[in-house]
Design a protein around this motif. Structure first.
Motif, PDB file in Angstrom:
ATOM      1  N   ARG A  24       0.808  -1.221   0.000  1.00 32.31           N
ATOM      2  CA  ARG A  24       0.000   0.000   0.000  1.00 32.31           C
ATOM      3  C   ARG A  24       0.839   1.268   0.000  1.00 32.31           C
ATOM      4  O   ARG A  24       0.441   2.279  -0.578  1.00 32.31           O
ATOM      5  N   GLU A  25       1.989   1.237   0.644  1.00 23.40           N
ATOM      6  CA  GLU A  25       2.850   2.413   0.689  1.00 23.40           C
ATOM      7  C   GLU A  25       3.968   2.358  -0.354  1.00 23.40           C
ATOM      8  O   GLU A  25       4.819   3.251  -0.400  1.00 23.40           O
ATOM      9  N   ALA A  26       3.952   1.318  -1.168  1.00 23.76           N
ATOM     10  CA  ALA A  26       4.994   1.172  -2.189  1.00 23.76           C
ATOM     11  C   ALA A  26       4.742   2.178  -3.310  1.00 23.76           C
ATOM     12  O   ALA A  26       3.674   2.191  -3.912  1.00 23.76           O
ATOM     13  N   ARG A  27       5.719   3.009  -3.565  1.00 22.35           N
ATOM     14  CA  ARG A  27       5.617   4.034  -4.602  1.00 22.35           C
ATOM     15  C   ARG A  27       6.937   4.068  -5.367  1.00 22.35           C
ATOM     16  O   ARG A  27       7.991   3.713  -4.845  1.00 22.35           O
ATOM     17  N   THR A  28       6.882   4.479  -6.602  1.00 22.51           N
ATOM     18  CA  THR A  28       8.101   4.681  -7.374  1.00 22.51           C
ATOM     19  C   THR A  28       8.773   5.965  -6.908  1.00 22.51           C
ATOM     20  O   THR A  28       8.193   7.054  -7.038  1.00 22.51           O
ATOM     21  N   ALA A  29       9.953   5.845  -6.343  1.00 24.77           N
ATOM     22  CA  ALA A  29      10.677   7.011  -5.835  1.00 24.77           C
ATOM     23  C   ALA A  29      11.387   7.727  -6.978  1.00 24.77           C
ATOM     24  O   ALA A  29      12.005   7.089  -7.840  1.00 24.77           O
ATOM     25  N   ASN A  30      11.291   9.052  -6.976  1.00 29.09           N
ATOM     26  CA  ASN A  30      11.928   9.856  -8.012  1.00 29.09           C
ATOM     27  C   ASN A  30      13.067  10.715  -7.483  1.00 29.09           C
ATOM     28  O   ASN A  30      13.838  11.269  -8.267  1.00 29.09           O
ATOM     29  N   THR A  31      13.164  10.842  -6.161  1.00 28.15           N
ATOM     30  CA  THR A  31      14.315  11.500  -5.544  1.00 28.15           C
ATOM     31  C   THR A  31      14.780  10.645  -4.373  1.00 28.15           C
ATOM     32  O   THR A  31      14.000   9.885  -3.795  1.00 28.15           O
ATOM     33  N   PHE A  32      16.061  10.802  -4.034  1.00 32.20           N
ATOM     34  CA  PHE A  32      16.649  10.011  -2.963  1.00 32.20           C
ATOM     35  C   PHE A  32      17.568  10.884  -2.120  1.00 32.20           C
ATOM     36  O   PHE A  32      18.128  11.878  -2.595  1.00 32.20           O
ATOM     37  N   THR A  33      17.742  10.479  -0.857  1.00 32.40           N
ATOM     38  CA  THR A  33      18.752  11.112  -0.022  1.00 32.40           C
ATOM     39  C   THR A  33      20.118  10.585  -0.444  1.00 32.40           C
ATOM     40  O   THR A  33      20.232   9.670  -1.267  1.00 32.40           O
ATOM     41  N   ASP A  34      21.163  11.152   0.147  1.00 36.52           N
ATOM     42  CA  ASP A  34      22.512  10.679  -0.180  1.00 36.52           C
ATOM     43  C   ASP A  34      22.975   9.555   0.739  1.00 36.52           C
ATOM     44  O   ASP A  34      24.137   9.139   0.698  1.00 36.52           O
ATOM     45  N   GLU A  81      15.649  10.737 -21.440  1.00 34.20           N
ATOM     46  CA  GLU A  81      16.038  12.042 -20.883  1.00 34.20           C
ATOM     47  C   GLU A  81      15.389  12.306 -19.530  1.00 34.20           C
ATOM     48  O   GLU A  81      16.040  12.827 -18.614  1.00 34.20           O
ATOM     49  N   GLY A  82      14.123  11.926 -19.377  1.00 33.23           N
ATOM     50  CA  GLY A  82      13.429  12.176 -18.120  1.00 33.23           C
ATOM     51  C   GLY A  82      13.900  11.320 -16.967  1.00 33.23           C
ATOM     52  O   GLY A  82      13.554  11.590 -15.814  1.00 33.23           O
ATOM     53  N   ASN A  83      14.705  10.293 -17.252  1.00 31.40           N
ATOM     54  CA  ASN A  83      15.194   9.401 -16.202  1.00 31.40           C
ATOM     55  C   ASN A  83      16.656   9.646 -15.833  1.00 31.40           C
ATOM     56  O   ASN A  83      17.161   9.024 -14.897  1.00 31.40           O
ATOM     57  N   ARG A  84      17.334  10.525 -16.558  1.00 29.29           N
ATOM     58  CA  ARG A  84      18.782  10.669 -16.361  1.00 29.29           C
ATOM     59  C   ARG A  84      19.140  11.318 -15.036  1.00 29.29           C
ATOM     60  O   ARG A  84      20.039  10.849 -14.327  1.00 29.29           O
ATOM     61  N   ALA A  85      18.463  12.405 -14.691  1.00 25.36           N
ATOM     62  CA  ALA A  85      18.851  13.135 -13.481  1.00 25.36           C
ATOM     63  C   ALA A  85      18.672  12.272 -12.240  1.00 25.36           C
ATOM     64  O   ALA A  85      19.570  12.198 -11.383  1.00 25.36           O
ATOM     65  N   LYS A  86      17.529  11.603 -12.117  1.00 24.42           N
ATOM     66  CA  LYS A  86      17.303  10.805 -10.916  1.00 24.42           C
ATOM     67  C   LYS A  86      18.189   9.566 -10.894  1.00 24.42           C
ATOM     68  O   LYS A  86      18.593   9.111  -9.815  1.00 24.42           O
ATOM     69  N   THR A  87      18.531   9.036 -12.060  1.00 29.72           N
ATOM     70  CA  THR A  87      19.454   7.903 -12.102  1.00 29.72           C
ATOM     71  C   THR A  87      20.866   8.340 -11.741  1.00 29.72           C
ATOM     72  O   THR A  87      21.610   7.609 -11.075  1.00 29.72           O
ATOM     73  N   GLY A  88      21.222   9.538 -12.140  1.00 31.80           N
ATOM     74  CA  GLY A  88      22.537  10.062 -11.782  1.00 31.80           C
ATOM     75  C   GLY A  88      22.670  10.369 -10.309  1.00 31.80           C
ATOM     76  O   GLY A  88      23.772  10.322  -9.752  1.00 31.80           O
ATOM     77  N   ALA A  89      21.535  10.670  -9.638  1.00 34.71           N
ATOM     78  CA  ALA A  89      21.582  11.082  -8.235  1.00 34.71           C
ATOM     79  C   ALA A  89      21.290   9.951  -7.258  1.00 34.71           C
ATOM     80  O   ALA A  89      21.575  10.085  -6.063  1.00 34.71           O
ATOM     81  N   ALA A  90      20.713   8.841  -7.725  1.00 40.16           N
ATOM     82  CA  ALA A  90      20.364   7.746  -6.817  1.00 40.16           C
ATOM     83  C   ALA A  90      21.625   7.137  -6.202  1.00 40.16           C
ATOM     84  O   ALA A  90      22.654   7.011  -6.877  1.00 40.16           O
ATOM     85  N   PRO A  91      21.574   6.750  -4.923  1.00 42.83           N
ATOM     86  CA  PRO A  91      22.767   6.168  -4.297  1.00 42.83           C
ATOM     87  C   PRO A  91      23.179   4.831  -4.899  1.00 42.83           C
ATOM     88  O   PRO A  91      24.347   4.466  -4.866  1.00 42.83           O
ATOM     89  N   LEU A  92      22.212   4.092  -5.443  1.00 50.36           N
ATOM     90  CA  LEU A  92      22.521   2.812  -6.078  1.00 50.36           C
ATOM     91  C   LEU A  92      21.585   2.624  -7.260  1.00 50.36           C
ATOM     92  O   LEU A  92      20.387   2.908  -7.176  1.00 50.36           O
ATOM     93  N   VAL A  93      22.145   2.128  -8.364  1.00 52.63           N
ATOM     94  CA  VAL A  93      21.347   1.780  -9.535  1.00 52.63           C
ATOM     95  C   VAL A  93      21.582   0.305  -9.842  1.00 52.63           C
ATOM     96  O   VAL A  93      22.734  -0.148  -9.919  1.00 52.63           O
TER      97      VAL A  93
END
Length: 205
Positions: A24-34, A81-93
């Motif tokens: 129920r609380e599972a959501r696709t995260a678009n930003t992450f902490t460091d 293009e819309g996925n690059r910034a968040k992929t670049g900033a995620a702590p793990l891909v």
């Protein structure tokens, strides 16, 4: 017991906290902490989800962890293009791929059926099985990320042929999804989209 006696949630074996955590609380995260995602956390996720069922115990999923700046620089040009910034900033891909040569391990993963490898002698049949069961394992992986208290951002917006050539050249592995993993950051969620109701999904014959 009927739904007149209890809520639907109470009919499930999982307690409500676990239900909420996994679903129920599972959501696709678009930003992450460091805050980093450790190797131990990834091992714990695998240790859990490896037991989930697949057809004939097929285990085609292969996980490529993108941690280094060099590897991320190789990945980002292949992302939409819309996925690059968040992929670049995620702590793990995690690049999740299906190994179409998964049947080579059948002597270990399906030992009680010595002829299992021969079932997938046909390339087209094997590719279909790898894609189906690998996709099941992608879903299990995402649930494992949730079980670890982390957020997942699964994506299919990428150049699949480019990723395969960049990271899986010389193998028969093919990307199924790219998943950002970490602790959710500020404004991580889009608004919750509606779901189809039971009567729209379920038919009894």
């Amino acid at each position: 017991m009927t739904t007149t006696d209890t809520t639907l949630a109470d009919l499930l074996r999982l307690d409500r906290h676990a239900q909420d955590l996994l679903f129920r609380e599972a959501r696709t995260a678009n930003t992450f902490t460091d805050e980093p995602v450790t190797d131990e956390q990834v091992r714990a996720i695998h240790d859990l989800v490896q037991w989930a069922p697949t057809s004939m115990n097929s285990q085609p999923l292969r996980v490529l962890l993108v941690r280094s700046d060099e590897a991320r620089a190789r990945l980002l040009p292949h992302m939409a293009e819309g996925n690059r910034a968040k992929t670049g900033a995620a702590p793990l891909v995690a690049v999740l791929a299906a190994d179409h040569d998964f049947h080579e391990q059948f002597h270990r993963t399906f030992p009680h059926f010595p002829g299992a490898k021969g079932v997938f002698a046909d390339d087209e049949v094997r590719a279909g099985a790898a894609t189906l069961n690998g996709t099941l394992q992608v879903a299990y992986f995402i649930l494992g990320v949730r079980a670890a208290g982390l957020a997942a951002g699964p994506m299919t917006g990428y150049d699949a042929a480019g990723i395969d050539a960049e990271f899986f050249a010389g193998t028969d592995r093919h990307v199924l999804a790219v998943v950002n993993v970490g602790h959710p950051g500020e404004d991580a969620w889009f608004p919750r989209s509606p779901r189809l109701g039971y009567d729209e999904v379920v038919t009894t014959v």
